[in-house]
Design a protein around this motif. Structure first.
Motif, PDB file in Angstrom:
ATOM      1  N   GLY A   1     -16.472  -5.945  -7.133  1.00 41.08           N
ATOM      2  CA  GLY A   1     -15.864  -4.617  -7.097  1.00 41.08           C
ATOM      3  C   GLY A   1     -16.868  -3.482  -7.003  1.00 41.08           C
ATOM      4  O   GLY A   1     -16.495  -2.325  -6.828  1.00 41.08           O
TER       5      GLY A   1
ATOM      6  N   LYS B   1     -20.285  -4.357  -2.910  1.00 47.46           N
ATOM      7  CA  LYS B   1     -21.361  -5.131  -2.259  1.00 47.46           C
ATOM      8  C   LYS B   1     -21.030  -5.459  -0.804  1.00 47.46           C
ATOM      9  O   LYS B   1     -21.835  -5.189   0.089  1.00 47.46           O
ATOM     10  N   THR B   2     -19.837  -6.025  -0.582  1.00 46.89           N
ATOM     11  CA  THR B   2     -19.490  -6.432   0.778  1.00 46.89           C
ATOM     12  C   THR B   2     -19.397  -5.214   1.698  1.00 46.89           C
ATOM     13  O   THR B   2     -19.899  -5.231   2.830  1.00 46.89           O
ATOM     14  N   THR B   3     -18.788  -4.159   1.213  1.00 46.86           N
ATOM     15  CA  THR B   3     -18.698  -2.920   1.991  1.00 46.86           C
ATOM     16  C   THR B   3     -20.103  -2.411   2.330  1.00 46.86           C
ATOM     17  O   THR B   3     -20.381  -2.010   3.468  1.00 46.86           O
TER      18      THR B   3
ATOM     19  N   GLN C   1     -13.134 -11.511   4.002  1.00 44.97           N
ATOM     20  CA  GLN C   1     -13.395 -10.067   3.892  1.00 44.97           C
ATOM     21  C   GLN C   1     -14.663  -9.686   4.663  1.00 44.97           C
ATOM     22  O   GLN C   1     -14.704  -8.675   5.364  1.00 44.97           O
TER      23      GLN C   1
ATOM     24  N   ASP D   1     -18.997   9.547  -4.032  1.00 44.94           N
ATOM     25  CA  ASP D   1     -18.053  10.536  -3.505  1.00 44.94           C
ATOM     26  C   ASP D   1     -16.887  10.724  -4.465  1.00 44.94           C
ATOM     27  O   ASP D   1     -16.157  11.698  -4.375  1.00 44.94           O
TER      28      ASP D   1
HETATM   29  P1  GDP Z   1     -17.530  -6.197  -3.816  1.00 51.75           P
HETATM   30  O1  GDP Z   1     -16.551  -6.972  -4.639  1.00 51.75           O
HETATM   31  O2  GDP Z   1     -18.706  -5.773  -4.604  1.00 51.75           O
HETATM   32  O3  GDP Z   1     -17.914  -6.879  -2.545  1.00 51.75           O
HETATM   33  O4  GDP Z   1     -16.794  -4.823  -3.442  1.00 51.75           O
HETATM   34  P2  GDP Z   1     -16.110  -4.333  -2.105  1.00 51.75           P
HETATM   35  O5  GDP Z   1     -17.109  -4.142  -1.040  1.00 51.75           O
HETATM   36  O6  GDP Z   1     -14.951  -5.208  -1.817  1.00 51.75           O
HETATM   37  O7  GDP Z   1     -15.623  -2.869  -2.547  1.00 51.75           O
HETATM   38  C1  GDP Z   1     -14.699  -2.654  -3.586  1.00 51.75           C
HETATM   39  C2  GDP Z   1     -13.946  -1.367  -3.292  1.00 51.75           C
HETATM   40  O8  GDP Z   1     -14.830  -0.259  -3.375  1.00 51.75           O
HETATM   41  C3  GDP Z   1     -13.345  -1.316  -1.891  1.00 51.75           C
HETATM   42  O9  GDP Z   1     -12.064  -0.742  -1.983  1.00 51.75           O
HETATM   43  C4  GDP Z   1     -14.296  -0.408  -1.115  1.00 51.75           C
HETATM   44  O10 GDP Z   1     -13.644   0.291  -0.067  1.00 51.75           O
HETATM   45  C5  GDP Z   1     -14.723   0.547  -2.213  1.00 51.75           C
HETATM   46  N1  GDP Z   1     -16.038   1.166  -1.949  1.00 51.75           N
HETATM   47  C6  GDP Z   1     -17.225   0.577  -1.721  1.00 51.75           C
HETATM   48  N2  GDP Z   1     -18.211   1.485  -1.572  1.00 51.75           N
HETATM   49  C7  GDP Z   1     -17.638   2.705  -1.713  1.00 51.75           C
HETATM   50  C8  GDP Z   1     -18.139   4.061  -1.687  1.00 51.75           C
HETATM   51  O11 GDP Z   1     -19.330   4.352  -1.525  1.00 51.75           O
HETATM   52  N3  GDP Z   1     -17.211   5.048  -1.883  1.00 51.75           N
HETATM   53  C9  GDP Z   1     -15.888   4.771  -2.091  1.00 51.75           C
HETATM   54  N4  GDP Z   1     -15.057   5.798  -2.281  1.00 51.75           N
HETATM   55  N5  GDP Z   1     -15.401   3.526  -2.151  1.00 51.75           N
HETATM   56  C10 GDP Z   1     -16.253   2.501  -1.952  1.00 51.75           C
END
Ligand code: GDP
Length: 295
Positions: A110, A113-115, A146, A250
């Protein structure tokens, strides 16, 4: 971004500007407001203490009060202290090698990371380099899917192995695939968990040891304040991080994590996430961020 911190610091300076003559006593009052603004932004206490010591020594000790424009000097002192706390002259270059550069991305579930892997691939692509994203999070079945969606959105190929259960083998095969196919940068999207546990850390340490990435980055959620700092500490103890990528600045992040992480862990922030869109990743420059905070 960091609106309340900005407001807090602005009102501290405004108080001083309103004074007919600056004295040690109203300078101390202004500094107290600076301190409160930092504490309200959830900056780590040890960081606030060191920051205030630094600023107070300079503001009270060095003839600032006798100068013609003491309040401007104070802003300059606070600005320099912010730059120091944010990482001094640390630079966000990825130091890409002439052949393949392997970047390992870690983080709790959450955190973004992937984003961030996708955003980074996009950014590297704008420099004319070819990136390969690697689905090494085999913990969650949806994670591979994803990453494919993210890869598609930034026109970047994704390496994954159907039915794979060994993330180390996936990473090793991916790096070989990259070498054979003229890829410049490999980004490993490793597994995340809801909390730090030994199994996760052991898996990451083994990938680090066997795949030998050139750089290891931690993605942390800037909205989680001190938790982000604590996870940076734990990941750095296990993996010797090259940098932190802090996401979600943000949102209504107060800034505590941004201002604390380098001072507490010694690990510099390299990139910041400023939107959920794929173009929302910015290289992090301490001096530019300090100017932004001071408006
Ligand atoms: P992971 O589980 O670490 O891989 O997390 P994800 O990449 O799935 O991101 C989790 C949520 O955070 C998603 O809804 C993304 O769109 C959101 N997210 C990631 N980076 C940012 C950011 O810099 N700003 C905002 N507002 N949302 C983000």
């Amino acid at each position: 971004m960091l609106d309340s911190l900005q407001d807090g610091l602005r009102s501290a300076f405004k108080t001083l500007r309103g004074q007919g003559r600056l004295t040690e006593s109203n300078m101390r009052e202004g500094l107290k407001m600076v301190e409160n603004a930092l504490l309200e932004a959830d900056v780590s206490y040890s960081v606030v203490k060191d920051f205030m010591q630094n600023v107070t020594d300079k503001a009270i000790g060095q003839d600032v009060l006798k100068s013609l424009k003491p309040e401007q000097q104070l802003v300059g002192i606070v600005q320099q202290a912010l730059i120091d706390i944010l990482g001094g002259d640390s630079d966000p270059s990825l130091h890409l090698k002439p052949d393949v550069t392997v970047l390992m991305m870690c983080g709790l579930q959450g955190a973004g990371k992937t984003t961030t892997c996708g955003k980074l691939a996009r950014l590297i692509g704008t420099e004319g380099k070819k990136t390969l994203l690697v689905a090494a999070d085999l913990q969650r079945p949806a994670a591979v899917q994803q990453l494919h969606i993210v890869g598609e959105s930034v026109n970047t190929p994704v390496y994954s192995e159907e039915g794979a259960s060994d993330p180390i083998a996936v990473c090793q095969n991916a790096v070989k695939h990259a070498r054979d196919n003229g890829i410049d940068v490999v980004i490993l999207d490793t597994a995340g968990r809801l909390a730090i546990d030994e199994e996760l850390m052991n898996q990451l340490k083994t990938i680090d040891l066997k795949v030998q990435p050139d750089q290891v980055y931690l993605v942390v959620d800037g909205m989680t304040g001190q938790d982000a700092v604590n996870s940076a500490k734990a990941f750095n103890d296990a993996l010797e991080l090259d940098g932190v990528m802090m996401t979600k600045l943000d949102g209504d992040a107060r800034g505590g994590a941004l201002l604390s992480v380098k001072h507490v862990t010694g690990v510099p922030i390299k990139f910041i996430g400023v939107s959920e869109h794929m173009d929302g990743l910015e290289p992090f420059h301490p001096d530019r961020m300090a100017s932004r905070i001071l408006g």
